[in-house]
Write an enzyme that holds these catalytic residues in place. Structure first.
Site, mmCIF file in Angstrom:
data_model
loop_
_atom_site.group_PDB
_atom_site.id
_atom_site.type_symbol
_atom_site.label_atom_id
_atom_site.label_comp_id
_atom_site.label_asym_id
_atom_site.label_seq_id
_atom_site.Cartn_x
_atom_site.Cartn_y
_atom_site.Cartn_z
ATOM 1 N N PHE A 112 34.005 81.291 28.940
ATOM 2 C CA PHE A 112 35.249 80.508 28.949
ATOM 3 C C PHE A 112 35.119 79.144 28.272
ATOM 4 O O PHE A 112 35.637 78.144 28.770
ATOM 5 C CB PHE A 112 35.754 80.318 30.385
ATOM 6 C CG PHE A 112 35.671 81.559 31.219
ATOM 7 C CD1 PHE A 112 36.357 82.698 30.856
ATOM 8 C CD2 PHE A 112 34.881 81.605 32.352
ATOM 9 C CE1 PHE A 112 36.274 83.860 31.611
ATOM 10 C CE2 PHE A 112 34.790 82.758 33.116
ATOM 11 C CZ PHE A 112 35.486 83.887 32.737
ATOM 12 N N CYS A 113 34.429 79.100 27.158
ATOM 13 C CA CYS A 113 34.241 77.834 26.419
ATOM 14 C C CYS A 113 33.567 76.773 27.283
ATOM 15 O O CYS A 113 33.775 75.572 27.085
ATOM 16 C CB CYS A 113 35.574 77.314 25.880
ATOM 17 S SG CYS A 113 36.377 78.461 24.751
ATOM 18 N N ALA A 114 32.783 77.216 28.252
ATOM 19 C CA ALA A 114 32.048 76.300 29.133
ATOM 20 C C ALA A 114 30.656 76.876 29.369
ATOM 21 O O ALA A 114 30.208 77.004 30.509
ATOM 22 C CB ALA A 114 32.802 76.114 30.444
#
Length: 204
Positions: A112-114
């Site tokens: 999730f882009c994390a």
């Protein structure tokens, strides 16, 4: 994949594409702002909190489900209407594929882009992260760690959560119908023999 030391991007030309301006999105945004004003922000918050509490209550009762973040339904108003999950001993990408192909349920999976945060959440060691990095450099994304997540909005219902839990239970019990293969380069699963007949949807 992204970590605190490095990042790996898509190949050319995709990584250089600026993309098309989201004109339809701008029009849709104006409509949504009007809808929020009409419904009332507090009503939306109440609805999402109710759905989140309902989902957490049901998911906590399911064996094999790992919930990340606050699991207490009583605290649903203090969190977003997003629940990140895993099924023990199953790849997040496989669970997501089965939910999609056999349940018609769209979830997001991955980091999730994390990436640094999710790797920390999952307890991925620096050594394990380096192994994943080696796989990615060899064009194999099938070992990327992650979770899958469900999210709620104004339009969702408790009946949809019931359906999600029903399909997820089928996944946990390994009662899904397809034999799933992994596309290592993309890190995605698909059922063997599956193909989409686009002529049903489009006239070429």
């Amino acid at each position: 994949i992204v970590d605190l030391e490095s990042a790996y991007w898509k190949d050319l030309p995709e990584r250089e594409e600026a993309g098309t301006p989201d004109i339809v999105g701008v029009v849709a945004l104006a409509k949504v702002v009007r809808l929020i004003e009409e419904v009332g922000f507090n009503s939306i918050i109440d609805h999402e909190a109710e759905l989140t509490a309902y989902a957490l209550k049901n998911l906590k009762a399911m064996p094999g489900v790992v919930i990340y973040g606050d699991k207490d339904p009583k605290n649903a108003r203090n969190r977003l209407g997003v629940v990140s999950l895993n099924v023990k001993d199953m790849d997040h990408a496989l669970v997501s594929a089965i939910l999609s192909y056999e349940g018609g349920i769209g979830v997001r999976n991955g980091c999730f882009c994390a990436h640094p945060y999710v790797k920390c959440l999952l307890g991925v060691t620096p050594e394990q992260a380096k192994e994943v990095e080696k796989h990615i450099l060899a064009r194999d994304r099938s070992t990327i760690p992650g979770t899958f997540r469900i999210s709620f909005g104004l339009y969702n219902t408790k009946e949809e959560i019931d359906q999600f839990c029903k399909v997820l239970d089928m996944v946990i019990r390994k009662e899904y119908k397809g034999k799933y293969l992994v596309d290592k380069e993309r890190g995605e699963y698909y059922p063997e023999g599956f193909s989409t007949d686009f002529s049903k949807f489009f006239n070429f």
